[in-house]
Design a protein around this motif. Structure first.
Motif, short mmCIF file in Angstrom:
data_model
loop_
_atom_site.label_atom_id
_atom_site.label_comp_id
_atom_site.label_asym_id
_atom_site.label_seq_id
_atom_site.Cartn_x
_atom_site.Cartn_y
_atom_site.Cartn_z
N GLY A 67 47.14 39.56 48.44
CA GLY A 67 46.62 38.97 47.20
C GLY A 67 45.10 38.98 47.17
O GLY A 67 44.49 39.28 46.13
N LEU A 68 44.47 38.69 48.31
CA LEU A 68 43.01 38.73 48.38
C LEU A 68 42.49 40.15 48.16
O LEU A 68 41.50 40.36 47.45
N ILE A 69 43.15 41.13 48.77
CA ILE A 69 42.74 42.52 48.60
C ILE A 69 42.76 42.91 47.13
O ILE A 69 41.84 43.55 46.62
N GLU A 70 43.81 42.51 46.45
CA GLU A 70 43.97 42.89 45.04
C GLU A 70 42.96 42.16 44.16
O GLU A 70 42.30 42.77 43.30
N VAL A 71 42.81 40.86 44.36
CA VAL A 71 41.92 40.07 43.52
C VAL A 71 40.47 40.51 43.67
O VAL A 71 39.72 40.62 42.69
N PHE A 72 40.06 40.78 44.91
CA PHE A 72 38.67 41.17 45.16
C PHE A 72 38.46 42.68 45.06
O PHE A 72 37.37 43.18 45.33
N ASN A 73 39.52 43.40 44.70
CA ASN A 73 39.43 44.84 44.46
C ASN A 73 38.81 45.56 45.66
O ASN A 73 37.87 46.35 45.52
N LEU A 74 39.33 45.27 46.84
CA LEU A 74 38.80 45.87 48.07
C LEU A 74 39.26 47.32 48.19
O LEU A 74 40.37 47.67 47.79
N THR A 75 38.42 48.14 48.77
CA THR A 75 38.80 49.52 49.04
C THR A 75 39.56 49.56 50.37
O THR A 75 39.41 48.66 51.22
#
Length: 471
Positions: free
Chosen positions: A312-320
């Motif tokens: 969820g954090l990866i998606e919300v913060f749009n991480l590569t």
């Protein structure tokens, strides 16, 4: 396995949209190359670490896969020649023309010695006239020293033009350079047997990492030398970085979109990572960096709930993918322990570490303020608006509050002042009661908070002792 070494679509961690993009690209190229005068140039845009290199590797691999080719010759009537280039690797060598020609020579079939020889000879002829050509690249890429190439070039040009030039003045050199360049272009054109179909596809990576002058020279080379019908260029770039290169070269007032349009016929974006792909990345990197594929031991536990929160954090913060990889490398290091250590960090410490590392790569200001217990209440909403801040859970808010990451404005009950300040629609008694499990989840040690985690990250430290373990 990382996104950098994934070489097949059926093994990729970036989602089905990546493979679908390759299929759409093939359809587009098969048709649109007929409607441009010379080569078709496409810009594939995505920020650093988003998976551009992985996409190019997977797409090229799909052409090299004999089983796939037997079942489906993609969208083309026959397989085109695929040339994969890393522009940054040739940045220090001089003129980009010879880097592209060298890659083209290397990509030709083992038995295609005739075309290889023609290309090399034409490049040698031109080499002496390209004043920016360096000795190292001439010798390594084309197999000739500049002095020998110069003599051969002059003699061959004299013979070709039936001239006996005694004095090679600047104007004569310019004329010979034009002839040599035209000859090289003719040789490249001869490789395109049928202009009605894509014959050569150049996949160019890392152009945005090159020196500004080299990146611009690369674009100019594509335009002037390889503008040949039947040739396709796919430029995988971070558009904003390439724009900075152009402005560095031509000035800050450059209208980059109009400038770029001179070279590129169509710009497309690499698909963003999906929720399912985020979970795939987490599973892959937990296995690789936390468990070490069975060779590493960690005090950090990753159950399904924790994995889902990371995704969820990866998606919300749009991480590569590259940013996610960096986070897990650090997690693997600071959580490493011995095989006989059966302790595990408290669950709030694990999740708090993950949140801090996400902020470390995505928002340095929040990373430092949360890590030092100085996150202003006014910043709370901005930080958590994408993390369930607007529902009745407030899970991440509670984690930061109990982990002493927020700046204290009321020593007795800090959460009350924050709730009032943010005008959160909460039942204070129910909210206070729900904090108990978070307080317990942090443990009781002196480092059982965001500041303790922050020190571990910054000091290259590992958790080896203390009372922050779930015994």
């Amino acid at each position: 396995m990382s996104t950098q070494n994934i070489s097949a679509f059926d093994k990729n961690l970036l989602g089905d949209d990546i493979q679908k993009l390759s299929e759409r690209l093939e359809k587009f190229i098969a048709v649109e190359h007929q409607f441009v005068d010379g080569s078709l140039v496409i810009s594939l845009n995505a920020k650093y670490g988003a998976g551009k290199t992985a996409f190019l590797d997977m797409w090229k691999s799909s052409f090299d896969n004999e089983d796939e080719l037997k079942s489906k010759i993609h969208e083309f009537s026959e397989k085109p020649l695929i040339v994969l280039l890393n522009a940054w690797e040739s940045d220090y060598m001089g003129d980009p023309l010879f880097a592209v020609v060298s890659a083209l020579v290397d990509s030709l079939g083992k038995n295609d010695n005739e075309n290889k020889t023609k290309l090399i000879e034409a490049a040698k002829d031109l080499g002496w006239f390209m004043t920016s050509l360096g000795t190292q690249f001439m010798e390594s890429a084309l197999g000739a020293s500049p002095k020998i190439a110069a003599n051969d070039a002059m003699n061959k040009n004299d013979e070709r033009n039936n001239e006996n030039i005694l004095n090679h003045d600047s104007f004569s050199l310019y004329q010979h350079r034009k002839v040599a360049m035209a000859h090289l272009k003719d040789v490249i054109t001869s490789l395109v047997n049928d202009t009605s179909k894509p014959s050569i596809i150049f996949m160019v990576d890392e152009l945005d990492r090159c020196r500004p002058d080299y990146a611009i020279a690369y674009l100019e080379t594509i335009k002037h030398i390889f503008d040949i019908k039947g040739i396709v260029f796919l430029l995988a770039v971070d558009r904003s970085q390439l724009e900075n290169s152009a402005r560095t070269t031509f000035g800050k007032d450059l209208e980059f979109s109009e400038y770029y349009r001179k070279f590129v016929h169509r710009e497309i974006n690499l698909p963003v990572i999906t929720s399912l792909s985020c979970k795939k990345l987490v599973d892959e990197y937990v296995n690789k960096y936390i468990k070490g594929n069975g060779t590493r031991y960690s005090v950090m536990g990753f159950d399904d709930t924790t994995k889902n929160r990371i995704a969820g954090l990866i998606e919300v913060f749009n991480l590569t993918p590259r940013q996610v990889q960096e986070i897990f490398r650090i997690l693997g290091h600071i959580g490493e322990t011995t095989s006989n250590d059966n302790r595990h960090l408290e669950w709030c410490v694990v999740t708090g570490t993950i949140l801090l590392l996400v902020l470390r790569v995505r928002n340095q200001r929040f990373y430092q303020t949360l890590g030092t217990g100085q996150l202003e209440p006014n910043d709370v909403y901005e930080l958590f608006e994408g993390l369930s801040m607007n529902n009745s859970d407030y899970w991440w808010f509670k984690l930061c509050l109990t982990g002493k990451g927020l700046k204290i404005i009321n020593k007795d009950r800090p959460y009350k002042a924050i709730i009032k300040l943010l005008n959160l629609p909460l039942d204070e008694m129910a909210f206070e009661s729900s904090l108990i499990k978070f307080v317990q989840g942090w443990g009781s040690g002196p480092n059982s908070n965001f500041h303790g985690i922050y020190k571990h990250i910054e000091n290259l430290d590992q958790w080896t002792s203390g009372s922050i373990y779930n015994q």
